[in-house]
Write an enzyme that holds these catalytic residues in place. Structure first.
Site, PDB file in Angstrom:
ATOM      1  N   GLY A 165      48.186  34.058  39.353  1.00  0.00           N
ATOM      2  CA  GLY A 165      49.534  33.510  39.459  1.00  0.00           C
ATOM      3  C   GLY A 165      50.498  34.181  38.506  1.00  0.00           C
ATOM      4  CB  CYS A 166      53.838  33.041  37.442  1.00  0.00           C
ATOM      5  SG  CYS A 166      54.504  32.737  39.100  1.00  0.00           S
ATOM      6  CG  PHE A 167      48.956  33.133  33.638  1.00  0.00           C
ATOM      7  CD1 PHE A 167      47.839  33.907  33.374  1.00  0.00           C
ATOM      8  CD2 PHE A 167      48.780  31.944  34.329  1.00  0.00           C
ATOM      9  CE1 PHE A 167      46.578  33.515  33.802  1.00  0.00           C
ATOM     10  CE2 PHE A 167      47.529  31.536  34.760  1.00  0.00           C
ATOM     11  CZ  PHE A 167      46.420  32.321  34.493  1.00  0.00           C
TER      12      PHE A 167
END
Length: 399
Positions: A165-167
Site C-alpha cells: 500500500g501507500c507506505f
C-alpha cells in the site's frame, strides 16, 4: 583465529558510507483524466448516472481533492470490453488480474529505464532488485518479469513485495539502504509500480469510502538506483539515506485496510485517518531527529506521501509548517493524484529538479536535512531521515 577471520570477512562485506540515491525515474500511462470532468466520466462509464445525489457527493470530493489530473491505464475502451469491472461488486478478479500481470511490469520498466539511463552505468552493475506493487500477485512475480524486460543478469538478487500500500515507497528505500550498506559495491534497483485496475468499480451509496479512493488514486511507477560509496567519477548522488524506521500507530487498527476478493481489491478508509497521522507525527519526528539535535521542523525539507489534501493539511497544522514545506508533495498530488507506493519517489524527483531549477544550493530545497514519510495500511508509518547533496553544476555536455 577463526573468529578473527570471520570478523575480517564481515568487515570486507560492508560498505563504508551511507546508502545514497543515485538516480530516479518515473513513468505514467498515456491516458490522462482531468479531475474537473472525471465525475461525469466516472458515472457515465459505470452506467450510474441515475444516482444523481451520489454523483453530487463525488463531485464535491473531487473539487476538494486539490488534484488537477491523474493518469490511468483503464481507458473507456478497456472498460467497455470488461463491463464487470464497472459494476460495484461483480466477480471480476480474473479480468483485473489479466490486466495487472502485463501492465504492472511494463509500467515499472518505463520508470526503471529512465533511472538506469540517468545513472549511466551498465546493467551488469545492478546486483539487487526490489519490486513493490499492490496489484497482480503471481509466481514468478513482477520482479521476474521486469528482470526479463530489462535484460538484467539472471543472478540479480530479487525481492518481491506485494500488498504494502501507500507506505511501500518508503519501505523499499529502507530495505535498499540495508542491502547497500551491508553488501559492498551493491547497486539496488528499486521499482514501485501501481495501477488502479484492481480497485476500480462503480459507485455504491453504502460504500462512500470507496468513492474517496476513486477521487484520489492514480496510476504511476517510480524507480531509483541505490548504492553506497558512489564512484566520484561515474555516479552522481541525489540524496543520502541516513536512518529508517517503521511503526504501527496506536489505536489505528482498521483505519486503512484492503482485501483482495473475487470482485477485486476493496479498500476501506476511516474518516479520521488524517487525524491519526497528525496526532502521531511529532513523536515520529522526535524519534528520528533527536540524535541530530534537530527540533525545528521548518528547518528540514519534507517528502511526505501525498495521500490526500487533508493529511497534508493536518500534518502542516500539527507541527506548524510553512506552507511551502509541502510544496513538492502537493505538486505530485495535483499532477498525478495518490499513486500509492510510487508517490514518495515522485516527490523526491520533483524536489531535486525544482531545487536545481530555482538555483538552490542543495537537492533538498537548499536545506541539508530532510524527512521522508510513508503512510499506509496498519496504520503504518515509515520514517526516513535524508541528507541532501549539493545541486550539480551543469556542464557544457549537459547544458
Amino acid at each position: 583465529m577463526a573468529a578473527v577471520r570471520l570478523k575480517e570477512v564481515r568487515m570486507a562485506q560492508r560498505a563504508e558510507g551511507l546508502a545514497t540515491v543515485l538516480a530516479i525515474g518515473t513513468a505514467v500511462p498515456a491516458n490522462c483524466v482531468y479531475q474537473a470532468t472525471y465525475p461525469d466520466y466516472y458515472f457515465r462509464v459505470t452506467k450510474s448516472e441515475h444516482l444523481a445525489d451520489l454523483k453530487e457527493k463525488f463531485q464535491r470530493m473531487c473539487d476538494k481533492s486539490m488534484i488537477r489530473k491523474r493518469h490511468m491505464h483503464l481507458t473507456e475502451e478497456i472498460l467497455i470490453k470488461n463491463p464487470k469491472i464497472c459494476a460495484h461488486m461483480e466477480t471480476s478478479l480474473d479480468a483485473r488480474h489479466a490486466i495487472a500481470l502485463v501492465e504492472v511490469p511494463k509500467l515499472g520498466q518505463g520508470a526503471a529505464e529512465k533511472a538506469i539511463k540517468e545513472w549511466g552505468q551498465p546493467l551488469s552493475k545492478i546486483t539487487h532488485l526490489v519490486f513493490c506493487t499492490t496489484s497482480g500477485v503471481d509466481m514468478p512475480g513482477a520482479d521476474y518479469q521486469l528482470t526479463k524486460l530489462l535484460g538484467l543478469s539472471p543472478t540479480v538478487k530479487r525481492l518481491m513485495m506485494y500488498q504494502q500500500g501507500c507506505f511501500g515507497g518508503a519501505t523499499v528505500l529502507r530495505l535498499a539502504k540495508d542491502i547497500a550498506e551491508n553488501n559492498r559495491g551493491a547497486r539496488v534497483l528499486v521499482v514501485c509500480s501501481e495501477i488502479t485496475a484492481m480497485a476500480f468499480r462503480g459507485p455504491c451509496k453504502s460504500h462512500l469510502d470507496s468513492l474517496v479512493g476513486h477521487a484520489l488514486f492514480g496510476d504511476g511507477a517510480a524507480a531509483a538506483i541505490i548504492g553506497a560509496d558512489p564512484d566520484q567519477l561515474d555516479e552522481q548522488p541525489v540524496f543520502q539515506l541516513v536512518s529508517a524506521s517503521q511503526t504501527i500507530l496506536p489505536e489505528s487498527e482498521g483505519a486503512i485496510d484492503g482485501h483482495l476478493t473475487e470482485a477485486g481489491l476493496t479498500i476501506h478508509l476511516l474518516k479520521d485517518v488524517p487525524g491519526l497521522i497528525s496526532e502521531n507525527i511529532e513523536q515520529a519526528l522526535e524519534d528520528a531527529f533527536e540524535p541530530l539535535g534537530i527540533h525545528n521542523w521548518n528547518s528540514i525539507f519534507w517528502i511526505a506521501h501525498p495521500g490526500g489534501p487533508a493529511i497534508l493539511d493536518r500534518v502542516e497544522d500539527r507541527v506548524g509548517l510553512d506552507k511551502k514545506r509541502m510544496r513538492a508533495s502537493r505538486e505530485v498530488l495535483s499532477e498525478y493524484g495518490n499513486m500509492s507506493s510510487a508517490s514518495v519517489l515522485f516527490v523526491l524527483d520533483v524536489m531535486r529538479k525544482s531545487s536545481a531549477k530555482d538555483g538552490l544550493a542543495t537537492t533538498g530545497e537548499g536545506k541539508d536535512w530532510g524527512v521522508l514519510f510513508g503512510f499506509g495500511p496498519g496504520l503504518t508509518v515509515e520514517t526516513l531521515v535524508l541528507h541532501s547533496v549539493p545541486v550539480p553544476v551543469p556542464t557544457a555536455a549537459s547544458a
